[in-house]
Each structure stands twice: as structure tokens, then as C-alpha cells.
Scaffold this motif. Structure first.
Motif, mmCIF file in Angstrom:
data_model
loop_
_atom_site.group_PDB
_atom_site.id
_atom_site.type_symbol
_atom_site.label_atom_id
_atom_site.label_comp_id
_atom_site.label_asym_id
_atom_site.label_seq_id
_atom_site.Cartn_x
_atom_site.Cartn_y
_atom_site.Cartn_z
ATOM 1 N N LYS A 264 77.335 -1.292 31.507
ATOM 2 C CA LYS A 264 77.343 -2.403 30.560
ATOM 3 C C LYS A 264 77.597 -3.699 31.338
ATOM 4 N N TRP A 265 77.259 -4.825 30.708
ATOM 5 C CA TRP A 265 77.584 -6.124 31.306
ATOM 6 C C TRP A 265 79.059 -6.439 31.060
ATOM 7 N N GLU A 266 79.706 -6.931 32.091
ATOM 8 C CA GLU A 266 81.089 -7.388 31.959
ATOM 9 C C GLU A 266 81.306 -8.509 32.966
ATOM 10 N N ALA A 267 81.513 -9.724 32.454
ATOM 11 C CA ALA A 267 81.706 -10.906 33.300
ATOM 12 C C ALA A 267 80.556 -11.082 34.291
ATOM 13 N N GLY A 268 79.329 -10.845 33.803
ATOM 14 C CA GLY A 268 78.161 -11.045 34.636
ATOM 15 C C GLY A 268 77.900 -9.954 35.653
ATOM 16 N N LYS A 269 78.600 -8.821 35.529
ATOM 17 C CA LYS A 269 78.396 -7.714 36.460
ATOM 18 C C LYS A 269 78.173 -6.420 35.682
ATOM 19 N N LEU A 270 77.438 -5.500 36.311
ATOM 20 C CA LEU A 270 77.287 -4.176 35.721
ATOM 21 C C LEU A 270 78.490 -3.331 36.083
ATOM 22 N N VAL A 271 79.152 -2.796 35.070
ATOM 23 C CA VAL A 271 80.314 -1.931 35.289
ATOM 24 C C VAL A 271 80.119 -0.658 34.474
ATOM 25 N N LEU A 272 80.737 0.408 34.906
ATOM 26 C CA LEU A 272 80.629 1.679 34.198
ATOM 27 C C LEU A 272 81.299 1.607 32.825
ATOM 28 N N LYS A 273 80.660 2.196 31.840
ATOM 29 C CA LYS A 273 81.287 2.337 30.538
ATOM 30 C C LYS A 273 82.436 3.337 30.636
ATOM 31 N N GLU A 274 83.359 3.217 29.706
ATOM 32 C CA GLU A 274 84.510 4.124 29.708
ATOM 33 C C GLU A 274 84.036 5.565 29.556
ATOM 34 N N GLY A 275 84.541 6.445 30.414
ATOM 35 C CA GLY A 275 84.204 7.855 30.355
ATOM 36 C C GLY A 275 82.914 8.236 31.034
ATOM 37 N N LYS A 276 82.189 7.262 31.580
ATOM 38 C CA LYS A 276 80.925 7.544 32.251
ATOM 39 C C LYS A 276 81.122 7.637 33.759
ATOM 40 N N ALA A 277 80.280 8.436 34.407
ATOM 41 C CA ALA A 277 80.357 8.613 35.860
ATOM 42 C C ALA A 277 79.018 8.259 36.480
ATOM 43 N N ALA A 278 79.067 7.521 37.562
ATOM 44 C CA ALA A 278 77.839 7.173 38.274
ATOM 45 C C ALA A 278 77.141 8.431 38.761
ATOM 46 N N GLY A 279 75.823 8.478 38.585
ATOM 47 C CA GLY A 279 75.063 9.613 39.067
ATOM 48 C C GLY A 279 74.719 10.633 38.010
ATOM 49 N N THR A 280 75.261 10.487 36.798
ATOM 50 C CA THR A 280 74.989 11.457 35.738
ATOM 51 C C THR A 280 73.879 10.990 34.809
ATOM 52 N N ASP A 281 73.286 9.843 35.095
ATOM 53 C CA ASP A 281 72.140 9.372 34.315
ATOM 54 C C ASP A 281 71.320 8.415 35.165
ATOM 55 N N GLU A 282 70.229 7.928 34.591
ATOM 56 C CA GLU A 282 69.309 7.064 35.312
ATOM 57 C C GLU A 282 69.920 5.691 35.616
ATOM 58 N N TYR A 283 69.322 5.018 36.591
ATOM 59 C CA TYR A 283 69.679 3.646 36.928
ATOM 60 C C TYR A 283 68.390 2.998 37.441
ATOM 61 N N ILE A 284 67.530 2.574 36.477
ATOM 62 C CA ILE A 284 66.190 2.113 36.820
ATOM 63 C C ILE A 284 66.115 0.599 36.667
ATOM 64 N N GLU A 285 65.532 -0.060 37.648
ATOM 65 C CA GLU A 285 65.304 -1.499 37.549
ATOM 66 C C GLU A 285 63.824 -1.769 37.316
ATOM 67 N N GLY A 286 63.530 -2.520 36.245
ATOM 68 C CA GLY A 286 62.163 -2.894 35.928
ATOM 69 C C GLY A 286 61.939 -4.384 36.132
ATOM 70 N N LYS A 287 60.914 -4.915 35.451
ATOM 71 C CA LYS A 287 60.581 -6.344 35.551
ATOM 72 C C LYS A 287 60.406 -6.915 34.153
ATOM 73 N N ALA A 288 60.679 -8.224 34.007
ATOM 74 C CA ALA A 288 60.538 -8.886 32.717
ATOM 75 C C ALA A 288 60.014 -10.304 32.916
ATOM 76 N N ASN A 289 59.271 -10.780 31.920
ATOM 77 C CA ASN A 289 58.792 -12.168 31.924
ATOM 78 C C ASN A 289 58.469 -12.587 30.504
ATOM 79 N N ILE A 290 58.387 -13.894 30.293
ATOM 80 C CA ILE A 290 58.064 -14.427 28.975
ATOM 81 C C ILE A 290 56.600 -14.149 28.655
ATOM 82 N N THR A 291 56.318 -13.775 27.397
ATOM 83 C CA THR A 291 54.937 -13.548 26.986
ATOM 84 C C THR A 291 54.175 -14.871 27.019
ATOM 85 N N PRO A 292 52.843 -14.830 27.186
ATOM 86 C CA PRO A 292 52.051 -16.075 27.266
ATOM 87 C C PRO A 292 52.254 -17.018 26.084
ATOM 88 N N ASN A 293 52.490 -16.485 24.891
ATOM 89 C CA ASN A 293 52.683 -17.363 23.730
ATOM 90 C C ASN A 293 54.130 -17.795 23.535
#
Length: 434
Positions: A120-149
Motif C-alpha cells: 500500500k502507499w504510505e507517505a509516498g512509499k510502498l510498504v507491506l500491508k499488515e499481515g502480508k509477507a513479501a514474496g507471497t504474491d505478485e509485484y508487477i510494474e506496468g505503464k500508464a499515460n493520459i488517454t488522447p481525449n
């Protein structure tokens, strides 16, 4: 007053602006965009996977599901950096936390967009949610941009960055397992974990997943409680975005009407496949004939080479594993009662994992269950609930019965590494069998 800012507030729902007296608010109410949406491409499945060799479904996640979250970071020249989370409601993506806003005549950029369920976001950083462990789910980075309209944000994972591999653990459906790893870097982290323990629950197909990087000599041990199901050491490092498999499957021998010959054949297939960890599911009342069939199926195994796990059976009958010299370890998590000569002359045994025993027939001087074994070379693992065993008459035969008052790990026998009158290499009472 000169109009200064025109804002686009990005959200899935219609922006309803209340009328106000300030000049700025009047301008926003007049020119604000509505129905701005997050447009997300297909979920990036792992594609052709090496794990199908085990023979059970292993696609893992292949499409977006209700409740999925995307974490976006947006930067604009005037308003700076904003952070937000969007949640999929089954048909569209809704802004559920944070804020994304920018000046209308500026084109914002999106430095990062993540599908990272554990974070989750916390103070502008990604931090683990309570009770979650790194490595037990995906961590995928994609791309985003504004639509032409300018009406929405396009999010794409077509060229998603997966700087990790996937390990699929094939085991029993809908069961909790523990996975111990060495030299493992979980997805979303840059720090290698020298020794990490995970509690995972398999899905309805019997699959559990770890996401991260394994290097040469990384080790993975899979257990059902304290019962070993599989162990593996990587001979080379894993490759990013590739899927690997670890076989911790359990062969069911509980079908009604299963024959002696079928049991022999099923066990022999495991042995012929080169497995040294053989995990079998038995009926609670498995009898001497069933165990004899298992013995016959394993008879071609080398001395002290097989790690056998029997799940489900409650009682080990007399002579159940007598002369099973191929056993290196045996795990019986559900057993509460053992009859005489059960492990007679199992000279290759190095580890025994037992359930919560309440009755064991025999003693070291007469009809002993571990007679002929090198018990001083055996590591014994018992339940936290194991009670001290007292020798006494019961049902007309000599047996050990559980003391309902004294926990075994508080007894003098535990301190002296003795159990049922035998001295062991080590005795631990650390797991609660469920």
C-alpha cells in the motif's frame, strides 16, 4: 477575477461539484471533467509454464478479479506528485484512496504503476500491508499515460516488468503448508533473505506460490506442519518471469475398493519417478495389509533413502513398518495409537515425526516398537500437545498410555532425550498438529 486553475479530478465515479462562492471553486464547477476512468489492459499471465509437467493446473492468476488493486504515482509540474489506489469492482476501476489531480493545460506523467497486492502507499512509499509477507504474491510494474481525449488514464501491463520468477508448489488442495527458504529474494525486495519461513495455503487445485529470485544453492523445504513433503536445492539461479515447479504432491490411497495390487502399483510409480519424498494419504483405519502393500511398493528403494509421509491414518498396526530398512525418515502426523513391533529393525531411520500419541503397546524389554533401530541416531519430533507416556496395564496388554496431566516437554524424560524408554539423538516438541 482571472481564472487560474482548471483541475481534472480522476475517478471512476462522476464528479459532483457543489456550488460555492469562491471564484476558483466556481471555475472548477463549470469546467471540471466528469466520468474520468482508469482503462486497464489484460492481466499479464505467466504464459507457457514449466510447471505443467507435474500434471495439475498451474495457470495461476490469468485475469483481473473483483477486489484487485492498482497503485499509481502521478507527477505534474504545478501540483507535484500524487499517489492513489484504484480497486476493481468487477466491471470498472474505482478510486478508493489517495488523489490524482493536475492542471488541465499540463500533461502529467506516471513514474510508477503497480499491481502489488501485498503493498500500500504510505507517505509516498510502498510498504507491506499488515499481515502480508513479501514474496507471497505478485509485484508487477506496468505503464500508464493520459488517454488522447484527456478523459482517463490508460494502464498497460503488456510489457510488464517482472524482475522475479515464480515457484509453484504442487501439494494437497486447500491445505496450509510451511515453506522454509534459504538465499531467497522475495518479489518487491532487493534484500536477499538468508533464512525465511512462509505459511501458505494451497488453492483448490493444490497449488501454492512463491514469487522472487532463487540463486545457485538456494534451498526450499516444504512441510505439512512438521511433516516433510519435499526439499529442493537449486543448481542454478532462476530466470525472471519464468515459472518453476516443486512437487510436494500427496498420493491418495483412500478410494473405496482400492486393491492391494493398486496400492503396490501407485507406490511403485512414485519410486520409479525417482522420488525420495513419498507422501501418501490413507484412510483413518488403514490396516496391516495396506502398510504391507506400501512396503512391497518400496522394496526396490535403497537402504535409508526414502522419506515417507502418511497422512490421515490414526493407528499403526502391529508390525506395520517392520524391516522397512529403506526408510530414512517417517512422518505420521495424525497417528494417536501404535501397536507392537511397529518399527522393528528399521535400521536406516534418522528421523521420526509423530502425532499426539495417547497409546503405544510394548516397551523396550518386550515387544518394543523401536527394537532393532539405532534410536540414538534418530531425531524425534513430537506435537506440542504430546503428553508424558506412563507404562501400565490396559486392555489386558502391556502398553504406554498418555498422562493427561503432564506435558511431555515438561517431563524429566524430555530433558534426558528419552521417550517410551528409548534414548534418541534429539527430541523436539514444537508443532501443533492440525
Amino acid at each position: 477575477m482571472k481564472k487560474i486553475f482548471q483541475y481534472i479530478m480522476l475517478a471512476v465515479v462522476t464528479i459532483v461539484m457543489a456550488s460555492c462562492t469562491s471564484d476558483i471553486e466556481e471555475t472548477t464547477a463549470t469546467t471540471g471533467k466528469s466520468n474520468v476512468q482508469l482503462v486497464v489492459g489484460e492481466f499479464p499471465a505467466f504464459g507457457d509454464s514449466q510447471t505443467r509437467a507435474i500434471g495439475t493446473p498451474d495457470e495461476g492468476k490469468t485475469s483481473w478479479a473483483e477486489g484487485d488493486e492498482l497503485l499509481l504515482e502521478m507527477t505534474s509540474k504545478t501540483l507535484g506528485t500524487k499517489y492513489a489506489a484504484f480497486t476493481y469492482n468487477g466491471s470498472s476501476w474505482e478510486l478508493t484512496s489517495g488523489e490524482l489531480s493536475y492542471k488541465e493545460d499540463e500533461v502529467p506523467t506516471f513514474p510508477h504503476v503497480y499491481y502489488a497486492p501485498n503493498y500500500k502507499w504510505e507517505a509516498g512509499k510502498l510498504v507491506l500491508k499488515e499481515g502480508k509477507a513479501a514474496g507471497t504474491d505478485e509485484y508487477i510494474e506496468g505503464k500508464a499515460n493520459i488517454t488522447p481525449n484527456g478523459q482517463g488514464i490508460n494502464v498497460s501491463f503488456t510489457d510488464a516488468t517482472r524482475n522475479y520468477s515464480r515457484l509453484r508448489i504442487a501439494t494437497m488442495p486447500n491445505k496450509q503448508i510451511t515453506v522454509d527458504t534459504e538465499y531467497f529474494t522475495p518479489a518487491g525486495s532487493s534484500d536477499m533473505k538468508w533464512d525465511q519461513n512462509y505459511a501458505l495455503t494451497s488453492d483448490e487445485n493444490g497449488n501454492a506460490y512463491l514469487y522472487g529470485n532463487f540463486v545457485t544453492n538456494s534451498r526450499v523445504d516444504v512441510k505439512y506442519g512438521e511433516v516433510p513433503l519435499a526439499t529442493y536445492k537449486f543448481t542454478q539461479e532462476t530466470k525472471n518471469a519464468k515459472s518453476y515447479a516443486l512437487d510436494a504432491t500427496v498420493v491418495s490411497l483412500t478410494d473405496e475398493g482400492i486393491t492391494y495390487e493398486q496400492i503396490v502399483e501407485d507406490v511403485k510409480k512414485e519410486l520409479d519417478a525417482g522420488k525420495t519424498y513419498i507422501n501418501l494419504m490413507l484412510a483413518p483405519d488403514a490396516d496391516e495389509e495396506t502398510l504391507d502393500a506400501i512396503h512391497i511398493g518400496l522394496q526396490d528403494a535403497g537402504y535409508g533413502s526414502i522419506n515417507l509421509t502418511l497422512i490421515g491414518c490414526k493407528k499403526i498396526p502391529s508390525r506395520g513398518f517392520m524391516y522397512c530398512k529403506m526408510l530414512k525418515s517417517i512422518a505420521l502426523p495424525d497417528v494417536t495409537e501404535i501397536e507392537g513391533n511397529a518399527f522393528l529393525d528399521c535400521t536406516g531411520l534418522q528421523k521420526v515425526v509423530l502425532g499426539n500419541l495417547t497409546k503405544v503397546y510394548g516397551n523396550v524389554r518386550n515387544n518394543g516398537i523401536f527394537d532393532g533401530c539405532e534410536t540414538r541416531s534418530i531425531d524425534l519430533v513430537l506435537s506440542k500437545d504430546q503428553k508424558a507416556m506412563n507404562d501400565g496395564e490396559a486392555e489386558g496388554r502391556y502398553c504406554w498410555t498418555a498422562d493427561i496431566i503432564t506435558d511431555y516437554d515438561l517431563s524429566n524424560e524430555h530433558v534426558s532425550k528419552k521417550f517410551l524408554g528409548y534414548e534418541f539423538k534429539s527430541i523436539t516438541c514444537r508443532y501443533r498438529f492440525e
